[in-house]
Scaffold this motif. Structure first.
Motif, PDB file in Angstrom:
ATOM      1  N   UNK A  96      10.760  29.635 -11.938  1.00 36.16           N
ATOM      2  CA  UNK A  96      10.326  28.405 -11.271  1.00 36.16           C
ATOM      3  C   UNK A  96      10.715  28.419  -9.795  1.00 36.16           C
ATOM      4  N   UNK A  97      11.892  28.977  -9.480  1.00 37.51           N
ATOM      5  CA  UNK A  97      12.285  29.112  -8.076  1.00 37.51           C
ATOM      6  C   UNK A  97      11.241  29.918  -7.314  1.00 37.51           C
ATOM      7  N   UNK A  98      10.814  31.008  -7.923  1.00 39.45           N
ATOM      8  CA  UNK A  98       9.851  31.890  -7.258  1.00 39.45           C
ATOM      9  C   UNK A  98       8.462  31.275  -7.232  1.00 39.45           C
ATOM     10  N   UNK A 126       9.243  16.771 -17.633  1.00 38.40           N
ATOM     11  CA  UNK A 126      10.559  17.416 -17.584  1.00 38.40           C
ATOM     12  C   UNK A 126      10.461  18.769 -16.886  1.00 38.40           C
ATOM     13  N   UNK A 127       9.382  19.486 -17.141  1.00 40.50           N
ATOM     14  CA  UNK A 127       9.168  20.782 -16.498  1.00 40.50           C
ATOM     15  C   UNK A 127       9.078  20.612 -14.979  1.00 40.50           C
ATOM     16  N   UNK A 128       8.244  19.678 -14.549  1.00 39.12           N
ATOM     17  CA  UNK A 128       8.026  19.495 -13.113  1.00 39.12           C
ATOM     18  C   UNK A 128       9.245  18.911 -12.414  1.00 39.12           C
ATOM     19  N   UNK A 129      10.088  18.174 -13.156  1.00 39.12           N
ATOM     20  CA  UNK A 129      11.252  17.538 -12.541  1.00 39.12           C
ATOM     21  C   UNK A 129      12.249  18.562 -12.008  1.00 39.12           C
ATOM     22  N   UNK A 130      12.162  19.786 -12.461  1.00 36.46           N
ATOM     23  CA  UNK A 130      13.045  20.834 -11.940  1.00 36.46           C
ATOM     24  C   UNK A 130      12.901  20.965 -10.424  1.00 36.46           C
ATOM     25  N   UNK A 131      11.696  20.708  -9.927  1.00 35.02           N
ATOM     26  CA  UNK A 131      11.438  20.868  -8.492  1.00 35.02           C
ATOM     27  C   UNK A 131      11.858  19.661  -7.672  1.00 35.02           C
ATOM     28  N   UNK A 132      12.218  18.552  -8.334  1.00 33.31           N
ATOM     29  CA  UNK A 132      12.650  17.374  -7.592  1.00 33.31           C
ATOM     30  C   UNK A 132      12.153  16.092  -8.233  1.00 33.31           C
ATOM     31  N   UNK A 133      12.478  14.979  -7.605  1.00 34.31           N
ATOM     32  CA  UNK A 133      12.073  13.674  -8.120  1.00 34.31           C
ATOM     33  C   UNK A 133      10.554  13.549  -8.121  1.00 34.31           C
ATOM     34  N   UNK A 147       3.985   6.515 -15.229  1.00 39.21           N
ATOM     35  CA  UNK A 147       3.454   6.282 -13.879  1.00 39.21           C
ATOM     36  C   UNK A 147       3.506   7.520 -12.987  1.00 39.21           C
ATOM     37  N   UNK A 148       4.276   8.537 -13.386  1.00 37.12           N
ATOM     38  CA  UNK A 148       4.372   9.750 -12.568  1.00 37.12           C
ATOM     39  C   UNK A 148       3.112  10.608 -12.657  1.00 37.12           C
ATOM     40  N   UNK A 149       2.277  10.344 -13.656  1.00 33.47           N
ATOM     41  CA  UNK A 149       1.044  11.114 -13.832  1.00 33.47           C
ATOM     42  C   UNK A 149      -0.098  10.384 -13.137  1.00 33.47           C
ATOM     43  N   UNK A 150      -0.743  11.057 -12.222  1.00 35.17           N
ATOM     44  CA  UNK A 150      -1.838  10.461 -11.449  1.00 35.17           C
ATOM     45  C   UNK A 150      -3.172  10.913 -12.046  1.00 35.17           C
ATOM     46  N   UNK A 151      -4.011   9.958 -12.421  1.00 32.43           N
ATOM     47  CA  UNK A 151      -5.324  10.268 -12.981  1.00 32.43           C
ATOM     48  C   UNK A 151      -6.389  10.143 -11.896  1.00 32.43           C
ATOM     49  N   UNK A 152      -7.099  11.214 -11.643  1.00 31.36           N
ATOM     50  CA  UNK A 152      -8.220  11.195 -10.699  1.00 31.36           C
ATOM     51  C   UNK A 152      -9.500  11.320 -11.518  1.00 31.36           C
ATOM     52  N   UNK A 153     -10.242  10.233 -11.629  1.00 30.20           N
ATOM     53  CA  UNK A 153     -11.400  10.255 -12.514  1.00 30.20           C
ATOM     54  C   UNK A 153     -12.375   9.140 -12.135  1.00 30.20           C
TER      55      UNK A 153
END
Length: 233
Positions: A96-98, A126-133, A147-153
């Motif tokens: 994930x760092x790379x 949880x996976x994406x939270x590794x990179x930050x808030x 609410x952290x999931x943005x739906x574009x539709x």
């Protein structure tokens, strides 16, 4: 957009805490929020969060990300790389760092054949939270409770495309999402759930490279200019 020679400042304003919410099944849709008088003058600002950039820990050989057999195709010299043969959900923290470093360098990176849509939403977060808030988009709908999931539709029955060209001569429109915020998103995961057979293309531009291609005189002309960015107007 430009390098540090151009100073930028960010001002944010308070929003009313009473947005209109519509529930459509499991999807929560936010209509434009109502703002109280004097909100623009409040300028309370967003509270910044401490962030650690994991890309600083990455080995730029990317050996834990781009393993033997992975297909990598650079689409342009400065941005855009097509990657096949990497399953992001199986990466270790080192991987994930790379990943973070690789995406920061190449800016827009499609990873093919991902299982993101099969993951429970909380597991994906949880996976994406590794990179930050996580960022919460102020104007987008989201799955109820996430609410952290943005739906574009486009919702069923949306006919906005019929009047789109009433005030336009082209469908090309450039934007930089929520650039008015004190801490805009550093990176974004996009996953296509449903798409048309043709059309619907999204273009990504390298603003830093565009700036570097300007003549020195034009670059100098831009220095000191200010832009007003608002989440209200």
């Amino acid at each position: 957009m430009a390098p540090s020679a151009t100073a930028t400042t960010t001002e944010t304003v308070a929003r009313s805490k009473t947005p209109e919410v519509t529930h459509l099944g499991a999807c929560k849709v936010l209509t434009p929020s109502r703002y109280s008088n004097g909100t623009e003058e409040a300028k309370t600002g967003l509270k910044a969060a401490k962030h650690y950039g994991h890309e600083k820990d990455a080995d730029t050989s990317f050996k834990d990300l781009l393993l033997e057999g992975v297909e990598v195709t650079h689409l342009t010299p400065t941005m855009g790389t097509d990657v096949r043969g990497v399953q992001l959900s199986s990466l270790s923290n080192t991987g994930k760092d790379r990943l973070t470093r690789f995406v920061a360098e190449r800016k827009a990176v499609p990873f093919r054949s991902q299982d993101c849509a099969d993951l429970p939403i909380q597991e994906a977060l949880d996976y994406a939270r590794y990179s930050g808030r996580h960022h919460i988009h102020p104007m987008s709908g989201s799955p109820e409770g996430y609410p952290e999931v943005c739906l574009a539709h486009h919702r069923e029955g949306d006919r906005s495309h019929e009047t789109f060209f009433d005030t336009r001569t082209s469908s090309v429109a450039w934007q930089s999402d929520v650039s008015y915020e004190e801490q805009p998103p550093g990176s974004t995961f996009l996953h296509v759930l449903d798409k048309p057979e043709t059309g619907g293309n999204t273009l990504f531009g390298d603003a830093a490279d565009a700036y570097n291609r300007l003549s020195p005189l034009y670059q100098e002309r831009l220095h000191g200019l200010k832009a007003s960015r608002s989440g209200i107007e």
